[in-house]
Design an enzyme around this catalytic site. Sequence first.
Site, PDB file in Angstrom:
ATOM      1  CB  SER A 188     -28.233 -78.828 -79.911  1.00  0.00           C
ATOM      2  OG  SER A 188     -28.765 -78.595 -78.681  1.00  0.00           O
ATOM      3  CE  LYS A 189     -32.905 -81.840 -85.475  1.00  0.00           C
ATOM      4  NZ  LYS A 189     -33.670 -83.167 -85.802  1.00  0.00           N
ATOM      5  NE  ARG A 190     -30.010 -81.661 -75.815  1.00  0.00           N
ATOM      6  CZ  ARG A 190     -28.895 -81.720 -75.395  1.00  0.00           C
ATOM      7  NH1 ARG A 190     -28.274 -81.110 -74.293  1.00  0.00           N
ATOM      8  NH2 ARG A 190     -28.034 -82.488 -76.147  1.00  0.00           N
TER       9      ARG A 190
END
Length: 492
Positions: free
Chosen positions: A253-255
């Site tokens: 994910s972008k995280r």
Amino acid sequence: MNTDHNSTPVVTRFAPSPTGFMHIGGVRTALYAYLFAKKHKGTFILRIEDTDKNREVDGSITHIQESLKWLGLDWDFGPDSPGEFESCLQSDRLHIYKKYAEQLIAKGLAYPDPYTAEELATFRAEADAEKRPFLYRNHRPDTFKEWDGTQALRFKVPEVKRYTWHDEVRGELTAGEEMLDDVILIKADGYPTYNFAHIVDDLEMGVTHVMRGEEFISSTPKFLSIYDALEIPYPKLVTLPPIMGPDGKKKLSKRDGAKDLLEYRADGYLPEAMRNFLALVGWNPGGEQEMYRSSGEEQRLIEAFSIEKIQKSGGAFNEEKLLWMNKEYLKLQSADFQTQYFTEALPESFSEKPLYSEETLSKLAPVALERIHNKIEIRQAAEAGEYDWAFAAPKYEIGLLKWKNDESVANALPRLQKAILLLTEADFASPESIKSSLWAYAEEVGKGELLWPLRTCLSGQAQSPDPFTLSYVLGKSQTLSRIQTACDNIVE
Ligand code: GLU
């Protein structure tokens, strides 16, 4: 496993929706489709699935093309070169979907949706309240009106049954009745749905292998029922594994720091490195080889690629490995390339420094590249002052030059004076040639005794490259002048 692609030429496609962001997952899908097509001397198509006008983001089509071009994934047919396909933008192909929709209407397998949005919402709410899945087919009208193009056109799913199919990566897959419904083929706005449009386009464009993510597995019975209704053969279905975060447990994910592809470009990743790295996220050729260059003696990526070696389970996006690979590819670049790369990464303000020159940059670049993995790291090192010594004579406290075994910094004076004599005669062609002119003397007086004060007077820093490298980058006159300044300061 049947991957007999020798008889029909291979045609693959990458079919992104123009929603503004080039995910790493999408990029890898494009890469595999490209590699597979090129390996079999086939065709790779870039098709833009722009049928959801609400989700479309301006500039995305250009962004997608720029991203793929940067990565070297040249398409044979695409938005700019549709060739025989008329257009590779779905929004230009509405008449083609309509033609296939009419075939289904003629067979009694498609009908206009008679309900208003409110009526549908009520059906849905009832199903939710009774905790059962909402199925449109439970509300299918008994008689169909003629479709005038202003209502949604629905598929009359002919048979509600369990489907079993072959996936080139996952083998036999099965999914059932609950997935089969009277899905929308053409929306009330005239645009087709993904479910319908991709099938028509894959057929019209002769796509032989549909490569996409596992999120499409559950919808496959819907697709297969539409293929059957149109009486057309299924393409080969190739499900790619998901890309997992660095821990290998959750989807990336972008995280986890996943960025748009062109941000990697801005950060100084080389397209070859990115391509090689991404290929290995979910494809495991076996053996020790990790570098699959575009040219050279090693086995190249295109030749090595095969569907058989695509993994079923997710591949981890390991940023450490990407950094390592980028560094390996940086090392393979020409001296000119390295200099330009390094120069681009330096903060603007460096160009005002007194010793900023082509020569300094070209000598410093390979030294700097030995320690860094991308442009971000160059910028950080520059901002931390790590390269300051190369661009201006350093300012430092004379006490810095005192070697730990010496009583006083004055002990360094005769050694530095001798170094001036030796270096005046030295060949400055390389750090090694400089080293050879000093080494015997360093062994005689003690390595730290000579090299510590020499290094610190050249760099003005407790930590820096070795004095031979410093001297090489600085050149003879700057080196001698810095040692002389140190000697003058010790005497005072
Ligand atoms: N437009 C679809 C997507 O972006 C394409 C899926 C496919 O490859 O069929 O997810």
